[in-house]
Design a protein around this motif. Structure first.
Motif, mmCIF file in Angstrom:
data_model
loop_
_atom_site.group_PDB
_atom_site.id
_atom_site.type_symbol
_atom_site.label_atom_id
_atom_site.label_comp_id
_atom_site.label_asym_id
_atom_site.label_seq_id
_atom_site.Cartn_x
_atom_site.Cartn_y
_atom_site.Cartn_z
ATOM 1 N N TYR A 129 0.835 -1.192 0.000
ATOM 2 C CA TYR A 129 0.000 0.000 0.000
ATOM 3 C C TYR A 129 0.877 1.253 0.000
ATOM 4 N N THR A 130 1.992 1.191 0.708
ATOM 5 C CA THR A 130 2.915 2.326 0.777
ATOM 6 C C THR A 130 3.483 2.642 -0.601
ATOM 7 N N GLU A 131 3.874 1.613 -1.340
ATOM 8 C CA GLU A 131 4.432 1.822 -2.678
ATOM 9 C C GLU A 131 3.387 2.416 -3.615
ATOM 10 N N ILE A 132 2.160 1.908 -3.564
ATOM 11 C CA ILE A 132 1.090 2.440 -4.412
ATOM 12 C C ILE A 132 0.820 3.895 -4.037
ATOM 13 N N ALA A 133 0.821 4.193 -2.739
ATOM 14 C CA ALA A 133 0.591 5.565 -2.280
ATOM 15 C C ALA A 133 1.655 6.510 -2.841
ATOM 16 N N LYS A 134 2.909 6.085 -2.832
ATOM 17 C CA LYS A 134 3.988 6.916 -3.389
ATOM 18 C C LYS A 134 3.792 7.130 -4.885
ATOM 19 N N LEU A 135 3.422 6.065 -5.598
ATOM 20 C CA LEU A 135 3.216 6.168 -7.046
ATOM 21 C C LEU A 135 2.078 7.128 -7.394
ATOM 22 N N LEU A 136 1.073 7.195 -6.527
ATOM 23 C CA LEU A 136 -0.094 8.049 -6.782
ATOM 24 C C LEU A 136 -0.048 9.373 -6.009
ATOM 25 N N ASP A 137 1.007 9.553 -5.215
ATOM 26 C CA ASP A 137 1.200 10.784 -4.448
ATOM 27 C C ASP A 137 0.024 11.066 -3.516
ATOM 28 N N VAL A 138 -0.367 10.010 -2.760
ATOM 29 C CA VAL A 138 -1.404 10.129 -1.740
ATOM 30 C C VAL A 138 -0.917 9.384 -0.501
ATOM 31 N N SER A 139 -1.689 9.443 0.565
ATOM 32 C CA SER A 139 -1.276 8.766 1.800
ATOM 33 C C SER A 139 -1.535 7.258 1.710
ATOM 34 N N GLU A 140 -0.797 6.506 2.505
ATOM 35 C CA GLU A 140 -1.000 5.054 2.586
ATOM 36 C C GLU A 140 -2.399 4.751 3.098
ATOM 37 N N GLY A 141 -2.914 5.595 4.003
ATOM 38 C CA GLY A 141 -4.264 5.422 4.538
ATOM 39 C C GLY A 141 -5.334 5.544 3.455
ATOM 40 N N THR A 142 -5.119 6.441 2.507
ATOM 41 C CA THR A 142 -6.046 6.587 1.385
ATOM 42 C C THR A 142 -6.100 5.300 0.579
ATOM 43 N N ILE A 143 -4.944 4.729 0.308
ATOM 44 C CA ILE A 143 -4.875 3.485 -0.468
ATOM 45 C C ILE A 143 -5.547 2.358 0.308
ATOM 46 N N ARG A 144 -5.223 2.233 1.579
ATOM 47 C CA ARG A 144 -5.814 1.186 2.419
ATOM 48 C C ARG A 144 -7.335 1.303 2.454
ATOM 49 N N THR A 145 -7.841 2.510 2.661
ATOM 50 C CA THR A 145 -9.291 2.732 2.727
ATOM 51 C C THR A 145 -9.962 2.361 1.410
ATOM 52 N N ARG A 146 -9.371 2.775 0.297
ATOM 53 C CA ARG A 146 -9.968 2.495 -1.007
ATOM 54 C C ARG A 146 -9.927 0.996 -1.337
ATOM 55 N N ILE A 147 -8.819 0.351 -1.027
ATOM 56 C CA ILE A 147 -8.722 -1.088 -1.295
ATOM 57 C C ILE A 147 -9.725 -1.845 -0.434
ATOM 58 N N ASN A 148 -9.820 -1.487 0.841
ATOM 59 C CA ASN A 148 -10.785 -2.155 1.725
ATOM 60 C C ASN A 148 -12.216 -1.955 1.240
ATOM 61 N N ARG A 149 -12.543 -0.746 0.757
ATOM 62 C CA ARG A 149 -13.886 -0.482 0.225
ATOM 63 C C ARG A 149 -14.139 -1.340 -1.015
ATOM 64 N N MET A 150 -13.163 -1.396 -1.922
ATOM 65 C CA MET A 150 -13.354 -2.180 -3.141
ATOM 66 C C MET A 150 -13.461 -3.673 -2.832
ATOM 67 N N LEU A 151 -12.710 -4.143 -1.845
ATOM 68 C CA LEU A 151 -12.827 -5.546 -1.433
ATOM 69 C C LEU A 151 -14.209 -5.812 -0.844
ATOM 70 N N LYS A 152 -14.673 -4.916 0.019
ATOM 71 C CA LYS A 152 -15.984 -5.072 0.650
ATOM 72 C C LYS A 152 -17.106 -5.060 -0.380
ATOM 73 N N GLU A 153 -16.944 -4.253 -1.441
ATOM 74 C CA GLU A 153 -17.973 -4.137 -2.476
ATOM 75 C C GLU A 153 -17.785 -5.154 -3.604
ATOM 76 N N ASN A 154 -16.864 -6.100 -3.395
ATOM 77 C CA ASN A 154 -16.605 -7.169 -4.375
ATOM 78 C C ASN A 154 -16.182 -6.657 -5.744
ATOM 79 N N VAL A 155 -15.472 -5.530 -5.777
ATOM 80 C CA VAL A 155 -14.926 -5.024 -7.037
ATOM 81 C C VAL A 155 -13.824 -5.961 -7.521
#
Length: 153
Positions: free
Chosen positions: A23-49
């Motif tokens: 998540y940290t590496e993705i956050a750096k690549l997208l220039d956002v916080s690791e928490g943003t990546i974690r929250t979005r991934i968890n939401r997409m997992l929960k919504e079966n994306v």
């Protein structure tokens, strides 16, 4: 389900490239916080994306014969047959289709003898199957589960 935005698609793209990417590496690549990546991934997992899976190379684990089998069923038997096919570990995919066949399955076998047994013994005993059109893969040119093209937010 919430609508996916460009950042969600970018995250999915990076995970498709390398599912072990942190998540940290993705956050750096997208220039956002690791928490943003974690929250979005968890939401997409929960919504079966998407889901995290291991895609095994069948040949490397001894499954040397891949078959695509088109099955014609009696009227009213399609769902019952699909449910029965779902029980076989050899069967990787079962889908209902329009056209020549009611069901199409993808299945993997150790050898041709196992395929012949599956068709002549297992499929043959299923009440409601009219015919099975067996196609064996000769050469594979592409095997991908990548559906996301965009990865720049």
């Amino acid at each position: 389900m919430s609508k996916l935005d460009t950042m969600d698609f970018a995250i999915l793209g990076y995970l498709q490239e390398n599912g072990k990417r942190s998540y940290t590496e993705i956050a750096k690549l997208l220039d956002v916080s690791e928490g943003t990546i974690r929250t979005r991934i968890n939401r997409m997992l929960k919504e079966n994306v998407f889901e995290f899976v291991i895609h095994t190379n069948p040949n490397k684990v001894g499954l040397n014969v891949q078959a695509i089998i088109g099955i014609s069923t009696k009227l009213g038997s399609q769902e019952k047959i699909a449910d029965q096919l779902n029980q076989y570990s050899e069967v990787r995919f079962v889908g209902a289709f329009s056209g020549r066949h009611d069901l199409i399955i993808q299945a993997y076998f150790k050898n041709n003898e196992d395929l012949v047994h599956f068709v002549n013994k297992e499929l043959a005993k299923m009440d409601g199957i009219i015919s099975a059109d067996v196609n064996i893969e000769l050469k594979q040119y592409k095997d991908s589960f990548s559906y996301v093209q965009e990865k720049n937010a």
